[in-house]
Design an enzyme around this catalytic site. Structure first.
Site, PDB file in Angstrom:
ATOM      1  N   ARG A  39      -7.390 -97.092   3.040  1.00  0.00           N
ATOM      2  CA  ARG A  39      -8.699 -97.086   3.682  1.00  0.00           C
ATOM      3  C   ARG A  39      -8.638 -97.911   4.960  1.00  0.00           C
ATOM      4  NH1 ARG A  39      -9.536-101.743   3.941  1.00  0.00           N
ATOM      5  NH2 ARG A  39     -11.405-101.448   5.126  1.00  0.00           N
ATOM      6  N   ASP A  84     -15.490 -97.279  12.840  1.00  0.00           N
ATOM      7  CA  ASP A  84     -14.898 -96.026  12.362  1.00  0.00           C
ATOM      8  C   ASP A  84     -15.029 -94.904  13.376  1.00  0.00           C
ATOM      9  OD1 ASP A  84     -15.571 -97.618   9.778  1.00  0.00           O
ATOM     10  OD2 ASP A  84     -14.093 -96.102   9.214  1.00  0.00           O
ATOM     11  N   LYS A 129     -18.789 -99.806   8.345  1.00  0.00           N
ATOM     12  CA  LYS A 129     -19.168 -99.972   6.944  1.00  0.00           C
ATOM     13  C   LYS A 129     -20.663-100.261   6.790  1.00  0.00           C
ATOM     14  CE  LYS A 129     -17.289 -99.424   4.071  1.00  0.00           C
ATOM     15  NZ  LYS A 129     -17.413 -98.123   3.351  1.00  0.00           N
TER      16      LYS A 129
HETATM   17  O1  MRU Z   1     -14.828 -97.276   3.617  1.00  0.00           O
HETATM   18  P1  MRU Z   1     -13.782 -98.077   4.323  1.00  0.00           P
HETATM   19  O2  MRU Z   1     -13.326 -99.260   3.535  1.00  0.00           O
HETATM   20  O3  MRU Z   1     -12.634 -97.220   4.801  1.00  0.00           O
HETATM   21  O4  MRU Z   1     -14.521 -98.614   5.615  1.00  0.00           O
HETATM   22  C1  MRU Z   1     -13.774 -99.333   6.545  1.00  0.00           C
HETATM   23  C2  MRU Z   1     -14.547 -99.916   7.653  1.00  0.00           C
HETATM   24  O5  MRU Z   1     -15.721 -99.691   7.791  1.00  0.00           O
HETATM   25  C3  MRU Z   1     -13.750-100.693   8.671  1.00  0.00           C
HETATM   26  O6  MRU Z   1     -14.523-101.696   9.234  1.00  0.00           O
HETATM   27  C4  MRU Z   1     -13.263 -99.747   9.763  1.00  0.00           C
HETATM   28  O7  MRU Z   1     -12.615 -98.647   9.210  1.00  0.00           O
HETATM   29  C5  MRU Z   1     -12.376-100.406  10.732  1.00  0.00           C
HETATM   30  S1  MRU Z   1     -10.787-100.813  10.073  1.00  0.00           S
HETATM   31  C6  MRU Z   1      -9.934-101.463  11.369  1.00  0.00           C
END
Ligand code: MRU
Length: 355
Positions: free
Chosen positions: A55, A246, A257
């Site tokens: 993830r 993301d 997130k």
């Molecule tokens: O659902 P996840 O754990 O994949 O969400 C991840 C995030 O929101 C991170 O902050 C984002 O992917 C940036 S990682 C450098």
């Protein structure tokens, strides 16, 4: 920057020695167990991304790039038509595992473009080129994270308190990470930051992963529940907020997130600078604004059941479980990228740099 095999092996995703499998550190098992998973089929890669065994936006991009190579290798004996049809089908399937982080589709499309542009060379040569491309994607991420960490570090000073949400460290990327990168780089340089890690309901990436990574690196980290962020800010303990992203839209709105936009609103209230840090691969100039970002919805069980011996709500009670939210660009002090720090007006300045 000279990136070695060891640098790549140090991350949460890499290619097996024989190049036939993707190896990931299963993030669902942390912090209690270090378990590695070996992925060889499209279904195994899809599932690993879906259940968050791998993830973090850049890490799922790297995993998908390696996955495309492994799957292409498995099709090497096929004739060109079925090789290309199969590869495109695999690509679409992997992209469908999670919709919000643009890095996933960015990496898959980049691999498919290499295959499509070299059709004339024949399948075995295309497979070799795909092998080079997935390593290049990984190497570039290591370089980008390193530059982001340098830029981010220039925004804080020794002794500062920094609040972060979710996990944007090495586990979610490659070396250093994005939002956590300046904290790790600062530590290497003898600086002392006091980091507040939001636990990040419902999947607890802050508790399970961020506090783990920072503690292991010797950074002073304090874990808080998400609803404590306001209090630590009011107490004057936070001088900057660093979060990952993301997908960054062309106007500077960004998805991260769930809970990130709440942190940004609080930071604005208390006059604390709020930064998102992300690589070029997270910027989506084809997406005009946050309203155009598709937000993943996940199983309600993650709220009611996942971490408990018994359900924490009646079975009949409805749950709403979006995995991400969009933070308005008005709440953002700056976007820290590997190409530099971007200040408002974000639409104009993002276009200048990435348009
Ligand atoms: O659902 P996840 O754990 O994949 O969400 C991840 C995030 O929101 C991170 O902050 C984002 O992917 C940036 S990682 C450098």
């Amino acid at each position: 920057m000279n990136i070695t095999h060891e640098d790549r092996m140090g991350g949460s995703v890499h290619l097996s020695e024989d190049g036939k499998k993707v190896i990931i550190l299963d993030q669902t098992q942390l912090p209690n167990r270090q378990v590695y998973l070996t992925l060889g089929t499209a279904e195994e890669i899809y599932d690993a991304i879906k259940v968050l065994a791998v993830r973090g936006a850049p890490a799922i991009g790297i995993c998908a790039a390696y996955g495309m190579y492994v799957l292409a290798e498995g099709r090497e004996k096929e004739d060109a038509d079925s090789f290309y049809a199969g590869l495109h089908k695999d690509g679409e399937y992997l992209i469908s595992s999670r919709p919000t982080a643009v890095n996933l589709s960015w990496a898959v499309k980049r691999m498919l473009a290499v295959a499509d542009q070299n059709k004339e060379a024949g399948v075995p040569e295309v497979v070799r080129l795909l092998g080079e491309e997935c390593i290049a994607i990984h190497n570039e991420d290591i370089e980008m994270c390193s530059r982001i960490s340098e830029y981010g570090l220039s925004l804080v000073k020794d002794g500062d308190g920094i609040l972060t949400h979710c996990n944007a460290g090495p586990l979610a990327t490659s070396k250093y990470g994005t939002a956590i990168g300046p904290m790790l780089l600062g530590k290497e340089r003898g600086l002392h930051f006091h980091v507040f890690a939001d636990e990040t309901r419902p999947l607890l990436q802050g508790a399970r992963l961020t506090s783990y990574e920072l503690y292991k690196a010797g950074v002073d980290v304090t874990l808080i529940c998400d609803n404590m962020a306001s209090l630590v800010m009011k107490n004057g303990w936070v001088q900057a907020c660093f979060v990952g992203c993301d997908r960054i839209a062309a106007n500077g709105d960004f998805a991260n997130k769930i809970g990130t936009s709440g942190v940004a609103i609080l930071a604005k209230h208390y006059g604390i600078p709020f930064y998102t840090l992300g690589p070029t691969s997270t910027i989506d100039m084809s997406c005009p604004s946050g309203a155009d970002i598709r937000i993943e919805e996940r199983n309600p069980d993650e709220i009611k059941n996942m971490w408990y011996k018994e359900p924490m709500a009646l079975n009949e009670v409805k749950c709403f479980n979006p995995a991400f939210d969009v933070t308005d660009h008005e709440l953002l002090t700056a976007i820290v990228t590997d190409q530099g720090i971007i200040y408002p007006p974000f639409d104009v300045n993002l276009k200048k740099m990435f348009g």
